[in-house]
Motif scaffolding. Structure first.
Motif, short mmCIF file in Angstrom:
data_model
loop_
_atom_site.label_atom_id
_atom_site.label_comp_id
_atom_site.label_asym_id
_atom_site.label_seq_id
_atom_site.Cartn_x
_atom_site.Cartn_y
_atom_site.Cartn_z
N GLU A 166 22.91 41.34 25.03
CA GLU A 166 21.80 41.18 25.96
C GLU A 166 20.65 42.13 25.64
N GLY A 167 20.90 43.18 24.90
CA GLY A 167 19.85 44.14 24.57
C GLY A 167 19.10 43.82 23.30
N TYR A 168 19.41 42.69 22.66
CA TYR A 168 18.80 42.35 21.39
C TYR A 168 18.17 40.96 21.45
N SER A 169 17.18 40.76 20.63
CA SER A 169 16.53 39.45 20.57
C SER A 169 17.49 38.41 20.02
N VAL A 217 31.27 34.04 23.93
CA VAL A 217 30.37 33.04 24.53
C VAL A 217 29.01 33.66 24.81
N ASP A 218 29.00 34.91 25.32
CA ASP A 218 27.73 35.61 25.59
C ASP A 218 26.93 35.79 24.31
N ILE A 219 27.59 36.14 23.22
CA ILE A 219 26.91 36.34 21.94
C ILE A 219 26.28 35.04 21.46
N LEU A 220 27.05 33.96 21.52
CA LEU A 220 26.53 32.66 21.07
C LEU A 220 25.39 32.19 21.96
N ARG A 221 25.52 32.39 23.27
CA ARG A 221 24.47 31.97 24.21
C ARG A 221 23.19 32.74 23.93
N ARG A 222 23.32 34.03 23.64
CA ARG A 222 22.14 34.84 23.37
C ARG A 222 21.48 34.42 22.06
N LEU A 234 16.67 31.64 21.92
CA LEU A 234 15.31 31.69 21.37
C LEU A 234 14.43 32.66 22.15
N ASP A 235 15.03 33.79 22.53
CA ASP A 235 14.32 34.81 23.30
C ASP A 235 13.91 35.95 22.36
N PRO A 236 12.61 36.18 22.20
CA PRO A 236 12.17 37.24 21.26
C PRO A 236 12.25 38.64 21.84
#
Length: 495
Positions: A224-227, A415-420, A424-426
């Motif tokens: 969550e802390g990375y693009s 799942v969180d890693i794949l969702r992130r 497409l969040d910069p």
């Protein structure tokens, strides 16, 4: 005594000359090799040595029973007893905590107090590898009693051979024991051995450690802390990290084995060039995948009982193969992903083969009706190239997604890693361009088959052996200097 440590270098500097001095003395050599392997293994935890000794003795004992007994029912009973003990030992040390947590949850759901105590069980290092290695020998003797080895020391040497006991490759007794019995070994290919050692050190210390330290651990730990781009690069980096880490250990084991006069089998063959998941498992962790095929998949019936049963056997084999890697449900999910992926690969391959056969039959019929001669087969063509590119893309993407479940803390984190990655969040922290460069280099080396073996041989083979050893030492020192401080243990040590 990590295989990349200075302590191991000193240990091997003593072992190697003794290895060649004692080689012609059969009895003394076997005892020496066994003692060296036990010293190496005990350096991690001397208490684990007792488990290795007990398992090795029972493997030797039951193999002799299989060879000496003609009663089919008694032999089958002994096989069940041996396999039950081997798997029971593996399950207890690797999966006790996982099974306890699952059982405790079930008892709480049923409003019962769990009768199972929570024990502090420490898993012996390398237990998965030496267990499978010993089981392969005993099962081979059960299938063919002529393969028995009655020498207790030789069987113990096979199971505990120190270059491979921690992370493979998984040896087969027929090949290893044949080499162990040779008192005179042919010319050792020192250049190839040094090439493997250098390649293994570069893979582990420079590439794997760098990717782990600078992107994989942080993006997999807190996506969550990375693009999204950084997390995607983190996924690609883990794909390359686990390859470099594990194949790097296999290279080191092969190089050490060669210097001692043993030819250890290849464990990797450019797995990221695969055009299907079936092809991937012919190239990745080869000694493990062939073990699963020979001793699990075929034992379950293989493809002999119809298509439906074949698919069930594939999923079962890969699910159990996933659990073999560790006591966590994310490994089970990883196994299921590959199991169902193999079903899809089999179906696609069979469909394409049927289509091509029908097309060829139609072409031949048309030529026959026209009274012409069959035309020579056409070359690959643009269509085949596009098909291969599509197959590679799908396979590589699928393997990357599966690796997330393998490398994540648990299935929920995967799942969180794949969702992130697909958000497409910069926003968020980015990644070092060096990480992407290393990913591209590792991938291109495989796709273009750039081994560097010929260049290394031309650079090294003209040097006398002492100079080659000195050059290898200098190269190792440079590699260690380039790597991070405190190189992490190999990933597969935990399995």
């Amino acid at each position: 005594m990590n295989i990349t440590s200075f302590e191991f270098a000193l240990f091997f500097a003593v072992i190697l000359p003794l290895n060649w001095l004692l080689r012609s003395r059969a009895g003394a050599y076997r005892l020496f090799l066994l003692l060296a392997s036990y010293i190496f293994y005990a350096s991690f935890n001397a208490k684990f040595l007792l488990i290795l000794l007990v398992f090795s003795f029972l493997t030797w004992f039951f193999a002799v029973v299989f060879a000496e007994t003609s009663d089919a029912r008694f032999r089958r009973f002994c096989l069940i007893l041996y396999v039950g003990f081997s798997l029971g030992m593996l399950i207890f040390f690797k999966y006790y905590e996982m099974l306890y947590i699952s059982a405790d949850w079930l008892f709480r759901v049923l409003s019962f107090t769990s009768p199972v105590p929570l024990l502090d069980v420490i898993m012996p290092i390398g237990i998965s590898f030496f267990t499978f290695q010993g089981m392969s020998y005993a099962i081979d003797v059960y299938r063919d009693p002529a393969k028995v080895e009655r020498s207790l020391v030789e069987v113990f040497c096979f199971i505990s051979f120190f270059p491979t006991i921690l992370s493979g490759p998984i040896l087969r007794a027929g090949s290893f024991l044949g080499q162990l019995k040779k008192e005179q070994v042919g010319q050792v290919d020192f250049t190839r051995a040094f090439y493997l050692l250098t390649r293994g050190l570069i893979k582990k210390i420079i590439i794997s450690s760098y990717l782990s330290e600078h992107i994989v651990r942080v993006t997999f730990g807190a996506p969550e802390g990375y693009s999204s781009a950084a997390v995607a690069v983190g996924i690609l980096s883990y794909t390359m990290q686990i390859y470099c880490d594990f194949s790097g250990y296999s290279d080191l084991a092969q190089g050490i084995g060669l210097l001692m006069g043993f030819d250890i089998p290849d464990n990797f063959n450019a797995p990221y060039t695969s055009l299907s998941l079936r092809d991937f498992w012919r190239r990745w962790h080869i000694t493990f995948s062939t073990w699963l095929r020979d001793y699990l998949y075929i034992s379950l019936g293989g493809n002999r009982k119809g298509t439906g049963r074949k698919y069930v056997n594939l999923v079962t084999t890969m699910a159990l193969g996933g659990l073999w890697h560790g006591a966590a449900y994310n490994f089970l999910v990883w196994g299921f992903i590959h199991g169902f992926g193999l079903i899809g690969a089999h179906m696609a391959g069979e469909y394409r083969a049927t289509r091509l056969a029908a097309r060829e039959a139609g072409r031949q019929e048309a030529l026959k009706a026209a009274g012409g001669l069959p035309e020579p087969a056409a070359g690959p063509g643009v269509g085949s190239a596009l098909w291969n590119a599509a197959c590679w893309t799908v396979t590589f993407a699928y393997v990357n997604v599966a690796w997330v479940f393998f490398g994540a803390e648990d299935a929920g984190k995967a799942v969180d890693i794949l969702r992130r990655a697909v958000a497409l969040d910069p926003t968020g922290a980015t990644f070092r361009p060096t990480c992407l460069v290393l990913v591209a280099v590792v991938l291109l080396v495989q796709l273009l088959h750039l081994t560097g073996r010929d260049f290394f041989r031309k650079s090294f083979e003209w040097l006398p052996f002492p100079a080659q050893g000195l050059a290898l030492g200098l190269a190792a020192a440079c590699i260690l200097k380039l790597g991070p401080d405190g190189v992490l243990p190999f990933i597969y040590f935990q399995f």
